[in-house]
Design a protein around this motif. Structure first.
Motif, short mmCIF file in Angstrom:
data_model
loop_
_atom_site.label_atom_id
_atom_site.label_comp_id
_atom_site.label_asym_id
_atom_site.label_seq_id
_atom_site.Cartn_x
_atom_site.Cartn_y
_atom_site.Cartn_z
N TYR A 153 14.46 74.22 33.31
CA TYR A 153 14.27 73.45 32.08
C TYR A 153 13.87 72.02 32.45
O TYR A 153 13.93 71.61 33.62
N GLN A 154 13.51 71.28 31.44
CA GLN A 154 13.08 69.89 31.66
C GLN A 154 14.00 68.94 30.90
O GLN A 154 14.42 69.23 29.78
N ILE A 155 14.35 67.83 31.56
CA ILE A 155 15.14 66.79 30.93
C ILE A 155 14.42 65.45 31.16
O ILE A 155 13.38 65.40 31.83
N THR A 156 14.99 64.40 30.62
CA THR A 156 14.42 63.05 30.80
C THR A 156 15.45 62.17 31.49
O THR A 156 16.61 62.11 31.06
N LEU A 209 14.63 64.45 43.21
CA LEU A 209 15.64 63.52 42.72
C LEU A 209 16.99 63.88 43.31
O LEU A 209 17.73 63.02 43.80
N SER A 210 17.36 65.13 43.28
CA SER A 210 18.60 65.59 43.89
C SER A 210 18.48 67.08 44.17
O SER A 210 17.76 67.80 43.48
N ARG A 231 18.19 72.07 42.05
CA ARG A 231 17.22 71.08 42.48
C ARG A 231 16.63 70.37 41.26
O ARG A 231 16.26 71.02 40.27
N ARG A 232 16.52 69.06 41.37
CA ARG A 232 15.88 68.25 40.32
C ARG A 232 14.70 67.51 40.93
O ARG A 232 14.86 66.83 41.96
N THR A 233 13.56 67.62 40.32
CA THR A 233 12.36 66.98 40.86
C THR A 233 11.64 66.19 39.77
O THR A 233 11.63 66.58 38.60
N TRP A 234 11.06 65.06 40.18
CA TRP A 234 10.22 64.29 39.27
C TRP A 234 8.91 65.04 39.04
O TRP A 234 8.59 65.97 39.77
N PRO A 265 10.17 62.43 32.85
CA PRO A 265 10.50 63.86 32.83
C PRO A 265 10.97 64.34 34.21
O PRO A 265 10.40 63.97 35.24
N VAL A 266 11.99 65.18 34.19
CA VAL A 266 12.54 65.76 35.42
C VAL A 266 12.67 67.26 35.23
O VAL A 266 13.19 67.72 34.21
N LEU A 267 12.18 68.03 36.20
CA LEU A 267 12.28 69.48 36.15
C LEU A 267 13.54 69.91 36.91
O LEU A 267 13.74 69.52 38.06
#
Length: 271
Positions: free
Chosen positions: A232-235, A92-93, A83-86, A240-242
């Motif tokens: 983890y966190q990415i951009t 996000l997905s 899972r990716r969240t703002w 930023p996206v968790l």
């Protein structure tokens, strides 16, 4: 005066008595330190951790290989959720992959509840396949609610990118190899003792700039990975996206492989 010789004789008698045993019954020791018997140090328990794991290091490749070997001849259910969240909590997905396997039989499904892109050919992020030792059937959902079906003889799914390793060994390797894991004690789950492995900080991933990395792994002494949690966190687009990934192994030697109705229907239509 005769006191000098008398004192000398007395002194000799006193000194001579230091090395004798008193007739009064008490034993006298020349070196008092010998009275303290040394206590033997306990023998350390031998280390019996999972393959590739010691108290000071973790060999991820050896551990992943042991995981695959331990599950190769057992029925097993493997699930991978991503899972990716703002930062505001909006998704996000998100997607889930689930595999049920028992020997040559396997049913796998990948379903994404949200994707930031369209898949070519009006296909959706809903794909599944079923296979045994002689045939494989793949289903791919379409945007209009229908689906595409394909039948493969001689198990050619082995060469398709969509195929999911029944034991999850390759997924374990992909999730853990970028991280420097360390042993962090044991936990008990029912009657099973699990070894906990952890990693924090950053990783060696080259696909993205990850930060605030947190990894938690639970593994049996035989090397079976029971669960992996990675955060983890990415951009993305400057925001930023968790990212959260959960890998779980369950129903060891107790997995029944489903055979959806579309398998029989597809095979009947293919004759």
């Amino acid at each position: 005066m005769r006191s000098g010789p008398t004192l000398l004789v007395c002194l000799c008698v006193v000194l001579a008595g230091c090395g004798t045993t008193s007739t009064g019954g008490g034993a006298r020791t020349v070196n008092p330190a010998l009275a303290d018997t040394p206590t033997a140090s306990p023998t350390p328990e031998p280390w019996s951790g999972p393959p590739g794991v010691t108290q000071s290091s973790v060999d991820v490749r050896e551990l992943a290989s042991a995981h695959g070997q331990a599950l190769a001849n057992r029925s097993v259910t493997v699930e991978l959720t991503t899972r990716r969240t703002w930062s505001n909590g909006t998704t996000l997905s998100a997607g889930t992959q689930r595999s049920y396997a028992d020997g040559e039989r396997q049913f796998y499904r990948w379903n994404a509840s949200a994707v930031p892109y369209r898949i070519a050919g009006d296909r959706t992020a809903d794909v599944a396949y079923w296979q045994n030792d002689t045939v494989a059937v793949r289903r791919w959902g379409l945007e209009n609610g229908s689906a595409e079906y394909e039948v493969y003889d001689d198990r050619p799914l082995d060469g398709l990118a969509v195929r999911f390793d029944p034991t999850g060994e390759q997924t374990v390797l992909a999730l853990l190899e970028p991280h420097d894991l360390s042993y962090d004690g044991t936990v008990t789950n029912g009657e099973e003792t699990l070894y906990r492995l952890v990693a924090t900080g950053s990783d060696r991933s080259t696909s993205s700039q990850r930060s605030d990395v947190n990894v938690r792994v639970l593994v049996t002494e035989a090397g079976i990975i029971r669960s992996i949690g990675v955060r983890y966190q990415i951009t993305v687009n400057g925001q930023p996206v968790l990212v959260g990934v959960q890998f779980v192994v369950s129903d060891l030697s107790d997995t029944t492989v489903p055979r959806p109705p579309w398998v029989n229907e597809t095979l009947a239509n293919a004759d």
